[in-house]
Design a protein around this motif. Structure first.
Motif, mmCIF file in Angstrom:
data_model
loop_
_atom_site.group_PDB
_atom_site.id
_atom_site.type_symbol
_atom_site.label_atom_id
_atom_site.label_comp_id
_atom_site.label_asym_id
_atom_site.label_seq_id
_atom_site.Cartn_x
_atom_site.Cartn_y
_atom_site.Cartn_z
ATOM 1 N N THR A 109 -24.743 27.571 47.942
ATOM 2 C CA THR A 109 -25.222 26.188 48.021
ATOM 3 C C THR A 109 -24.390 25.262 47.145
ATOM 4 O O THR A 109 -23.986 24.180 47.577
ATOM 5 C CB THR A 109 -26.699 26.118 47.597
ATOM 6 N N VAL A 113 -22.178 22.274 48.828
ATOM 7 C CA VAL A 113 -22.645 20.916 48.554
ATOM 8 C C VAL A 113 -21.610 20.134 47.747
ATOM 9 O O VAL A 113 -21.305 18.977 48.051
ATOM 10 C CB VAL A 113 -23.998 20.947 47.821
ATOM 11 N N LEU A 161 -27.266 19.587 51.440
ATOM 12 C CA LEU A 161 -28.390 20.470 51.112
ATOM 13 C C LEU A 161 -29.278 20.691 52.332
ATOM 14 O O LEU A 161 -29.715 21.822 52.601
ATOM 15 C CB LEU A 161 -29.216 19.873 49.977
ATOM 16 N N GLY A 165 -29.722 24.348 54.033
ATOM 17 C CA GLY A 165 -31.055 24.919 54.173
ATOM 18 C C GLY A 165 -31.389 25.267 55.611
ATOM 19 O O GLY A 165 -31.908 26.359 55.899
ATOM 20 N N ALA A 237 -34.211 17.390 51.861
ATOM 21 C CA ALA A 237 -33.153 18.300 51.443
ATOM 22 C C ALA A 237 -33.720 19.492 50.674
ATOM 23 O O ALA A 237 -33.373 20.651 50.941
ATOM 24 C CB ALA A 237 -32.129 17.552 50.592
ATOM 25 N N VAL A 238 -34.603 19.223 49.717
ATOM 26 C CA VAL A 238 -35.179 20.293 48.899
ATOM 27 C C VAL A 238 -36.057 21.206 49.749
ATOM 28 O O VAL A 238 -35.996 22.437 49.630
ATOM 29 C CB VAL A 238 -35.990 19.691 47.732
ATOM 30 N N LEU A 241 -33.865 23.461 51.847
ATOM 31 C CA LEU A 241 -33.223 24.503 51.057
ATOM 32 C C LEU A 241 -34.219 25.582 50.639
ATOM 33 O O LEU A 241 -33.897 26.767 50.624
ATOM 34 C CB LEU A 241 -32.553 23.898 49.822
#
Length: 255
Positions: A109, A113, A161, A165, A237-238, A241
């Motif tokens: 990652t 990124v 991200l 993911g 994004a979070v 992921l």
């Protein structure tokens, strides 16, 4: 062997993997041609306009016009590089060499990124320079450039991200690309065009709308702000992921 050393070595291996395949160079070259090409078109147009784009405009504004094209290149590259060894079966020997899946997740990652973010920012900066070369009177003020590129760096990092993911979650280049395109381009535009308040509100909560607002300052709703756009894009994004990371950590690599 300590975790930081393993992470550093895994990151180095991921960097080599990233640039050892032809598709990375093809995507990078194609994105550069498109972004710098549109920068050239923008520069040529403003150079022939006697009235000019406005008293407060700078060459960075022209560069921002190309930022969306750079975003699509960043998303595509992030998807392809995160799913490549799942498609070829290379993920099995990768995990044999790096059995600590959390380390592999962090290294993969981080490398993807960071690389995609830097690529997008450099290309937009290059497009801005091209616009300035055609019309030097626009100027390239340092402060405005830092502000614009920092905002775009956030967009590209969050977009990468999201793509990583989805790539790890689907383990399929085609499925991840379709998902990214739908979330960033198709669904936000489609929902915003429907004559319903709920659809416009849903569109404003899509990652594509957040990216569009941060790049151009426009969104499907008038009450969108920079803070809300960042929050929306960051949460997508979070979440993406986390979903991809959980699948990597908890399921067999060949499933």
């Amino acid at each position: 062997m300590s975790t930081p050393i393993v992470l550093a070595r895994t990151g180095s291996a991921e960097w080599s993997r990233l640039w050892s395949v032809r598709s990375t160079w093809i995507f990078a070259a194609a994105t550069a041609v498109v972004v710098l090409g549109f920068g050239t078109i923008m520069g040529y147009d403003v150079s022939g306009d006697p009235t000019g784009p406005g008293p407060d405009a700078t060459a960075w504004d022209g560069g921002r016009f190309t930022a969306m094209f750079a975003l699509f290149g960043v998303l595509a590259m992030a998807v392809v590089t995160s799913t490549a060894d799942h498609g070829t079966g290379g993920i099995v020997p990768t995990l044999q060499w790096t059995p600590r899946r959390g380390v592999l997740l962090a290294a993969r990652t981080g490398v993807i990124v960071a690389t995609m973010t830097l690529l997008g920012v450099v290309l937009v900066a290059g497009a801005s320079v091209v616009v300035w070369a055609f019309r030097p009177s626009l100027g390239l003020p340092f402060g405005a450039g830092v502000e614009a590129l920092a905002e775009l760096a956030f967009v590209y990092a969050a977009g990468a991200l999201l793509a990583v993911g989805l790539g790890l979650a689907t383990r399929s280049t085609a499925a991840a690309l379709v998902s990214v395109i739908a979330l960033v381009l198709v669904l936000p535009m489609l929902l915003a065009q429907l004559p319903y308040e709920w659809s416009v509100g849903l569109s404003a909560r899509m990652p594509g709308s957040g990216a569009l607002f941060l790049i151009f300052g426009e969104g499907p709703r008038d009450d969108m702000t920079t803070a809300s756009a960042r929050l929306t894009l960051g949460l997508w994004a979070v979440t993406s992921l986390v979903a991809g990371g959980l699948r990597l950590m908890r399921t067999d690599a060949d499933r």
